[in-house]
Design a protein around this motif. Sequence first.
Motif, mmCIF file in Angstrom:
data_model
loop_
_atom_site.group_PDB
_atom_site.id
_atom_site.type_symbol
_atom_site.label_atom_id
_atom_site.label_comp_id
_atom_site.label_asym_id
_atom_site.label_seq_id
_atom_site.Cartn_x
_atom_site.Cartn_y
_atom_site.Cartn_z
ATOM 1 N N PRO A 192 0.817 -1.219 0.000
ATOM 2 C CA PRO A 192 0.000 0.000 0.000
ATOM 3 C C PRO A 192 0.850 1.267 0.000
ATOM 4 O O PRO A 192 2.030 1.238 0.357
ATOM 5 C CB PRO A 192 -0.779 -0.114 1.311
ATOM 6 N N GLY A 193 0.208 2.375 -0.370
ATOM 7 C CA GLY A 193 0.861 3.676 -0.268
ATOM 8 C C GLY A 193 0.960 4.083 1.195
ATOM 9 O O GLY A 193 0.229 3.569 2.054
ATOM 10 N N ARG A 194 1.878 4.987 1.475
ATOM 11 C CA ARG A 194 2.104 5.402 2.863
ATOM 12 C C ARG A 194 2.284 6.907 2.964
ATOM 13 O O ARG A 194 2.720 7.544 2.012
ATOM 14 C CB ARG A 194 3.332 4.700 3.434
ATOM 15 N N VAL A 195 1.959 7.438 4.124
ATOM 16 C CA VAL A 195 2.214 8.829 4.466
ATOM 17 C C VAL A 195 3.150 8.817 5.663
ATOM 18 O O VAL A 195 2.921 8.083 6.631
ATOM 19 C CB VAL A 195 0.910 9.575 4.824
ATOM 20 N N MET A 197 -4.834 13.286 6.300
ATOM 21 C CA MET A 197 -3.810 14.257 5.914
ATOM 22 C C MET A 197 -4.346 15.040 4.725
ATOM 23 O O MET A 197 -4.770 14.460 3.727
ATOM 24 C CB MET A 197 -2.497 13.562 5.553
ATOM 25 N N THR A 198 -4.355 16.369 4.847
ATOM 26 C CA THR A 198 -4.870 17.248 3.802
ATOM 27 C C THR A 198 -3.779 18.203 3.354
ATOM 28 O O THR A 198 -3.250 18.957 4.179
ATOM 29 C CB THR A 198 -6.066 18.079 4.338
ATOM 30 N N PRO A 199 -3.404 18.215 2.064
ATOM 31 C CA PRO A 199 -2.477 19.243 1.575
ATOM 32 C C PRO A 199 -3.199 20.594 1.580
ATOM 33 O O PRO A 199 -4.341 20.688 1.142
ATOM 34 C CB PRO A 199 -2.170 18.817 0.137
ATOM 35 N N VAL A 206 6.267 9.358 12.093
ATOM 36 C CA VAL A 206 4.988 8.649 12.119
ATOM 37 C C VAL A 206 4.692 8.153 10.710
ATOM 38 O O VAL A 206 4.813 8.900 9.740
ATOM 39 C CB VAL A 206 3.860 9.584 12.616
ATOM 40 N N GLU A 207 4.303 6.879 10.618
ATOM 41 C CA GLU A 207 4.011 6.277 9.319
ATOM 42 C C GLU A 207 2.591 5.735 9.325
ATOM 43 O O GLU A 207 2.200 4.998 10.225
ATOM 44 C CB GLU A 207 4.995 5.151 9.041
ATOM 45 N N GLY A 208 1.832 6.139 8.309
ATOM 46 C CA GLY A 208 0.475 5.658 8.161
ATOM 47 C C GLY A 208 0.293 4.954 6.838
ATOM 48 O O GLY A 208 0.917 5.311 5.838
ATOM 49 N N VAL A 209 -0.562 3.941 6.818
ATOM 50 C CA VAL A 209 -0.908 3.234 5.598
ATOM 51 C C VAL A 209 -2.129 3.926 5.000
ATOM 52 O O VAL A 209 -3.130 4.137 5.694
ATOM 53 C CB VAL A 209 -1.211 1.746 5.882
#
Length: 168
Positions: A53-56, A78-80, A140-143
């Motif tokens: 999966p992509g990650r932030v 997360m919002t740009p 911090v890493e989120g999926v």
Amino acid sequence: MTIHSTDPFAVPDGEKSPVRRLRGRLASPVTLWTTPGPSGLTVSSTLVADGDPGRVLGLIDEESDFWDAVSQAGRFAMTPLTPADRQLADRFAGLMPSPGGLFATGEWRETPYGPVPAHAGAWVGCTLDTSRPCGWALLVEGVIASVQLDTATAPLVHFRGRYAELDR
């Protein structure tokens, strides 16, 4: 009374560490991270990693109310942000007063990952995966579980201690 054109409390460049001065030469996206509770934080150390999966990834203050809330909720949005969101960014960074709380002004869309500004052209919902100390912050890493994209807009960036806009 005199109004300064510069920040009178800013640390002069010569007194900043070389790493801090290098970081200041890199443009960073200004993003808003929110979580159920609700809680939120302006984050300019954000990276999106494509994959399956992509990650932030982001650098978060371990002592922030946001970290307490996201570590309990296990998810975040997360919002740009855009150039029109400068005051929103300042409010969630703690640089501007927020009478009634961070979410008291503006319109918000409730999501399972946390509130998102109603006007946001893009946002992602993430599940919290890992965190670890990194420098003076917490990495911090989120999926990425959900991606919402609307019309592309110019980003708000942070460069040399100030907000900047990119020419399109």
